[in-house]
Design a protein around this motif. Structure first.
Motif, PDB file in Angstrom:
ATOM      1  N   PHE A  11       0.840  -1.198   0.000  1.00 17.47           N
ATOM      2  CA  PHE A  11       0.000   0.000   0.000  1.00 17.47           C
ATOM      3  C   PHE A  11       0.874   1.247   0.000  1.00 17.47           C
ATOM      4  CE2 PHE A  11      -3.492  -2.668   1.080  1.00 17.47           C
ATOM      5  CZ  PHE A  11      -4.666  -1.919   1.033  1.00 17.47           C
ATOM      6  N   VAL A  12       0.403   2.318  -0.669  1.00 16.45           N
ATOM      7  CA  VAL A  12       0.976   3.660  -0.498  1.00 16.45           C
ATOM      8  C   VAL A  12      -0.161   4.672  -0.449  1.00 16.45           C
ATOM      9  CG1 VAL A  12       3.168   3.198  -1.688  1.00 16.45           C
ATOM     10  CG2 VAL A  12       1.241   4.140  -2.984  1.00 16.45           C
ATOM     11  N   ALA A  13       0.116   5.807   0.182  1.00 17.69           N
ATOM     12  CA  ALA A  13      -0.762   6.969   0.089  1.00 17.69           C
ATOM     13  C   ALA A  13      -0.148   7.890  -0.956  1.00 17.69           C
ATOM     14  CB  ALA A  13      -0.867   7.670   1.444  1.00 17.69           C
ATOM     15  N   LEU A  14      -0.928   8.311  -1.946  1.00 24.26           N
ATOM     16  CA  LEU A  14      -0.399   9.052  -3.099  1.00 24.26           C
ATOM     17  C   LEU A  14      -0.933  10.472  -3.149  1.00 24.26           C
ATOM     18  CD1 LEU A  14       1.123   8.380  -6.028  1.00 24.26           C
ATOM     19  CD2 LEU A  14      -1.190   8.842  -6.845  1.00 24.26           C
ATOM     20  N   PRO A  36     -13.473   3.103  -4.352  1.00 26.52           N
ATOM     21  CA  PRO A  36     -12.299   2.494  -4.965  1.00 26.52           C
ATOM     22  C   PRO A  36     -12.421   2.433  -6.492  1.00 26.52           C
ATOM     23  CG  PRO A  36     -13.708   0.787  -4.053  1.00 26.52           C
ATOM     24  CD  PRO A  36     -14.371   2.100  -3.750  1.00 26.52           C
ATOM     25  N   PHE A  37     -11.281   2.574  -7.154  1.00 34.36           N
ATOM     26  CA  PHE A  37     -11.181   2.355  -8.599  1.00 34.36           C
ATOM     27  C   PHE A  37     -10.317   1.120  -8.792  1.00 34.36           C
ATOM     28  CE2 PHE A  37      -8.952   2.990 -12.698  1.00 34.36           C
ATOM     29  CZ  PHE A  37     -10.045   3.095 -13.540  1.00 34.36           C
ATOM     30  N   PHE A  38     -10.941   0.039  -9.259  1.00 30.32           N
ATOM     31  CA  PHE A  38     -10.235  -1.221  -9.467  1.00 30.32           C
ATOM     32  C   PHE A  38      -9.688  -1.233 -10.887  1.00 30.32           C
ATOM     33  CE2 PHE A  38     -13.667  -2.277  -6.375  1.00 30.32           C
ATOM     34  CZ  PHE A  38     -12.854  -2.571  -5.283  1.00 30.32           C
ATOM     35  N   MET A  39      -8.372  -1.082 -11.013  1.00 31.50           N
ATOM     36  CA  MET A  39      -7.764  -0.968 -12.333  1.00 31.50           C
ATOM     37  C   MET A  39      -7.442  -2.359 -12.884  1.00 31.50           C
ATOM     38  SD  MET A  39      -4.948   1.724 -13.581  1.00 31.50           S
ATOM     39  CE  MET A  39      -4.834   2.101 -15.338  1.00 31.50           C
ATOM     40  N   HIS A  40      -8.205  -2.733 -13.900  1.00 30.67           N
ATOM     41  CA  HIS A  40      -8.043  -4.028 -14.559  1.00 30.67           C
ATOM     42  C   HIS A  40      -7.420  -3.827 -15.940  1.00 30.67           C
ATOM     43  CE1 HIS A  40     -10.486  -6.890 -12.100  1.00 30.67           C
ATOM     44  NE2 HIS A  40     -10.990  -5.761 -11.634  1.00 30.67           N
ATOM     45  N   PRO A  41      -6.700  -4.819 -16.423  1.00 32.19           N
ATOM     46  CA  PRO A  41      -6.240  -4.786 -17.807  1.00 32.19           C
ATOM     47  C   PRO A  41      -7.335  -5.324 -18.724  1.00 32.19           C
ATOM     48  CG  PRO A  41      -5.437  -6.773 -16.769  1.00 32.19           C
ATOM     49  CD  PRO A  41      -6.223  -6.024 -15.711  1.00 32.19           C
ATOM     50  N   LEU A  98      -5.065  -5.240 -10.996  1.00 31.82           N
ATOM     51  CA  LEU A  98      -3.654  -4.827 -11.002  1.00 31.82           C
ATOM     52  C   LEU A  98      -3.352  -3.929  -9.813  1.00 31.82           C
ATOM     53  CD1 LEU A  98      -3.139  -4.073 -14.818  1.00 31.82           C
ATOM     54  CD2 LEU A  98      -2.160  -5.989 -13.530  1.00 31.82           C
ATOM     55  N   ILE A  99      -4.030  -2.771  -9.751  1.00 30.97           N
ATOM     56  CA  ILE A  99      -3.911  -1.864  -8.612  1.00 30.97           C
ATOM     57  C   ILE A  99      -5.290  -1.291  -8.299  1.00 30.97           C
ATOM     58  CG2 ILE A  99      -1.478  -1.202  -8.912  1.00 30.97           C
ATOM     59  CD1 ILE A  99      -2.419   1.349 -10.338  1.00 30.97           C
ATOM     60  N   THR A 100      -5.485  -0.880  -7.051  1.00 26.58           N
ATOM     61  CA  THR A 100      -6.711  -0.215  -6.622  1.00 26.58           C
ATOM     62  C   THR A 100      -6.371   1.182  -6.143  1.00 26.58           C
ATOM     63  OG1 THR A 100      -7.696  -2.307  -5.918  1.00 26.58           O
ATOM     64  CG2 THR A 100      -8.676  -0.303  -5.037  1.00 26.58           C
ATOM     65  N   LEU A 101      -7.121   2.166  -6.642  1.00 25.82           N
ATOM     66  CA  LEU A 101      -6.954   3.558  -6.212  1.00 25.82           C
ATOM     67  C   LEU A 101      -8.191   3.915  -5.400  1.00 25.82           C
ATOM     68  CD1 LEU A 101      -5.877   3.168  -9.367  1.00 25.82           C
ATOM     69  CD2 LEU A 101      -5.214   5.543  -9.055  1.00 25.82           C
ATOM     70  N   LEU A 102      -7.997   4.219  -4.118  1.00 28.19           N
ATOM     71  CA  LEU A 102      -9.117   4.380  -3.199  1.00 28.19           C
ATOM     72  C   LEU A 102      -9.295   5.828  -2.752  1.00 28.19           C
ATOM     73  CD1 LEU A 102     -11.321   3.135  -1.313  1.00 28.19           C
ATOM     74  CD2 LEU A 102      -9.504   2.862   0.396  1.00 28.19           C
ATOM     75  N   MET A 103     -10.497   6.349  -3.003  1.00 30.99           N
ATOM     76  CA  MET A 103     -10.917   7.620  -2.423  1.00 30.99           C
ATOM     77  C   MET A 103     -11.681   7.317  -1.137  1.00 30.99           C
ATOM     78  SD  MET A 103     -12.643   9.132  -5.909  1.00 30.99           S
ATOM     79  CE  MET A 103     -13.311  10.596  -5.104  1.00 30.99           C
ATOM     80  N   LEU A 139      -4.751   9.704  -2.225  1.00 30.58           N
ATOM     81  CA  LEU A 139      -5.431   8.456  -2.544  1.00 30.58           C
ATOM     82  C   LEU A 139      -4.642   7.319  -1.906  1.00 30.58           C
ATOM     83  CD1 LEU A 139      -5.899   8.901  -6.420  1.00 30.58           C
ATOM     84  CD2 LEU A 139      -7.680   9.193  -4.674  1.00 30.58           C
ATOM     85  N   MET A 140      -5.334   6.287  -1.457  1.00 36.35           N
ATOM     86  CA  MET A 140      -4.661   5.079  -1.005  1.00 36.35           C
ATOM     87  C   MET A 140      -4.600   4.121  -2.199  1.00 36.35           C
ATOM     88  SD  MET A 140      -3.249   4.266   1.885  1.00 36.35           S
ATOM     89  CE  MET A 140      -4.104   5.154   3.186  1.00 36.35           C
ATOM     90  N   ILE A 141      -3.420   3.644  -2.542  1.00 41.72           N
ATOM     91  CA  ILE A 141      -3.262   2.781  -3.721  1.00 41.72           C
ATOM     92  C   ILE A 141      -2.568   1.492  -3.319  1.00 41.72           C
ATOM     93  CG2 ILE A 141      -2.411   2.602  -6.089  1.00 41.72           C
ATOM     94  CD1 ILE A 141      -2.461   5.546  -6.350  1.00 41.72           C
ATOM     95  N   ASN A 142      -3.184   0.359  -3.669  1.00 40.45           N
ATOM     96  CA  ASN A 142      -2.603  -0.927  -3.283  1.00 40.45           C
ATOM     97  C   ASN A 142      -2.477  -1.883  -4.468  1.00 40.45           C
ATOM     98  OD1 ASN A 142      -5.706  -1.045  -2.552  1.00 40.45           O
ATOM     99  ND2 ASN A 142      -5.106  -3.159  -2.935  1.00 40.45           N
ATOM    100  N   VAL A 143      -1.623  -2.855  -4.289  1.00 43.27           N
ATOM    101  CA  VAL A 143      -1.381  -3.908  -5.284  1.00 43.27           C
ATOM    102  C   VAL A 143      -2.533  -4.913  -5.227  1.00 43.27           C
ATOM    103  CG1 VAL A 143       0.155  -5.808  -5.924  1.00 43.27           C
ATOM    104  CG2 VAL A 143       1.116  -3.655  -5.058  1.00 43.27           C
ATOM    105  N   GLY A 144      -3.014  -5.325  -6.397  1.00 38.07           N
ATOM    106  CA  GLY A 144      -4.024  -6.373  -6.480  1.00 38.07           C
ATOM    107  C   GLY A 144      -3.399  -7.716  -6.821  1.00 38.07           C
TER     108      GLY A 144
END
Length: 316
Positions: free
Chosen positions: A36-39, A269-274, A199-204, A230-235
């Motif tokens: 996780f990171v805060a961005l 959350p924004f679930f970033m999929h390929p 892939l990654i999740t960008l969370l508001m 934003l909180m962003i984590n690895v999926g």
């Protein structure tokens, strides 16, 4: 690690090679150690965030019969409304204490993915709901592309490796409403412990207590973002692709103290999929004698389908 690291995307976007490398090293190290990171420095303007929360609150305040018009079970909850308690974490049968909405990808009619993706659902009662949702979706997607570029460099790939998979990807923007708790939950929480699929999740909306992340000592730590972060984590998809070099971390949203039961909580959350044909085969750059290949070859689409069945959103 006791605290979620904070990074600034403006370092990566700068013309200064040292600042750019600093961002790559910081986010890569954080994703190896905690996932996780805060961005800071993302592309979401404060005005857009405020507009989105206004529209989201108005939607969830609609009568249940109005919301249920937008629930479409035959598409596995990929678009529109998903009612309270429908989704559960992998390995659980108790539904989470939440209701939510799904905005999906916006593709041109001549795109090869146009037939694969369901249309977004228009909310007739709220004329700005879909417009604001689309703008938010696109700004989070833009932010995610740059995060993936930084991670590509960290792994040892070409900077733009992920671009072709992220374009028209099967990403989802999910405004969530955790309603007030009206009686003692037996074993349900707002979102049970889980890893994300994508892939990654960008969370508001991680500015208050509730979101918790499990660190390597098996301890739950609070993940609280600053107002501009934003909180962003690895999926799981990215973890699988990198042979678990970048870690998909178990996280949960716990119930608030009893004195806070009467308040709603919102997060987005924004679930970033390929795209679905992206291979998730472990990258050669992440395999060596000390790190043998952990996963069988699979595509993103196959992996997503497996997980949606496990979550109860698609029936076998």
């Amino acid at each position: 690690m006791e605290k979620i690291p904070s990074v600034d995307l403006r370092d990566f976007l700068s013309e200064d090679a040292k600042r750019k490398q600093k961002f790559v090293d910081e986010i890569g190290k954080a994703y190896e150690e905690i996932g996780f990171v805060a961005l800071k420095g993302h592309f979401l303007e404060e005005k857009l965030v405020e507009e989105l929360y206004t529209e989201v609150k108005h939607f969830f305040e609609l009568p249940l019969e109005a919301k249920e018009k937008y629930e479409i079970p035959e598409i596995g909850g990929q678009r529109g409304y998903i009612s309270f308690g429908k989704e559960h974490a992998k390995g659980r049968s108790t539904g989470d204490l939440k209701e939510f909405w799904h905005f999906g990808q916006y593709v041109d009619k001549d795109s090869k993915w146009a037939k694969e993706y369901p249309d977004n659902v228009e909310v007739k009662e709220l004329p700005n709901f879909n417009k604001v949702g689309k703008e938010t979706y696109q700004m989070l997607e833009k932010t995610g592309v740059y995060v993936l570029r930084a991670l590509a460099l960290y792994i040892g790939l070409d900077e733009f490796y992920f671009d072709k998979f992220a374009k028209d990807g099967n990403s989802i923007l999910r405004p969530i409403h955790y309603p007030p708790i009206t009686s003692e939950p037996k074993d349900a929480v707002r979102a049970a412990a889980h890893g994300d699929i994508n892939l990654i999740t960008l969370l508001m909306g991680a500015q208050g207590k509730g979101l918790q992340v499990k660190n390597h000592k098996d301890e739950w730590i609070d993940a609280i973002a600053q107002p501009d972060e934003l909180m962003i984590n690895v999926g799981d998809m990215l973890s699988r692709l990198t042979n678990n070099k970048l870690k998909s971390t178990i996280h949960q949203v716990v119930n608030p103290p009893r004195e806070m039961w009467g308040k709603s909580r919102y997060s987005v959350p924004f679930f970033m999929h390929p795209v679905s044909d992206m291979p998730l085969n472990c990258l050669p750059e992440c395999i060596d004698e000390d790190h043998p290949k952990l996963y069988e070859d699979i595509t993103a689409g196959e992996f997503l389908h497996e997980r949606l069945v496990e979550l109860g959103l698609i029936k076998k």
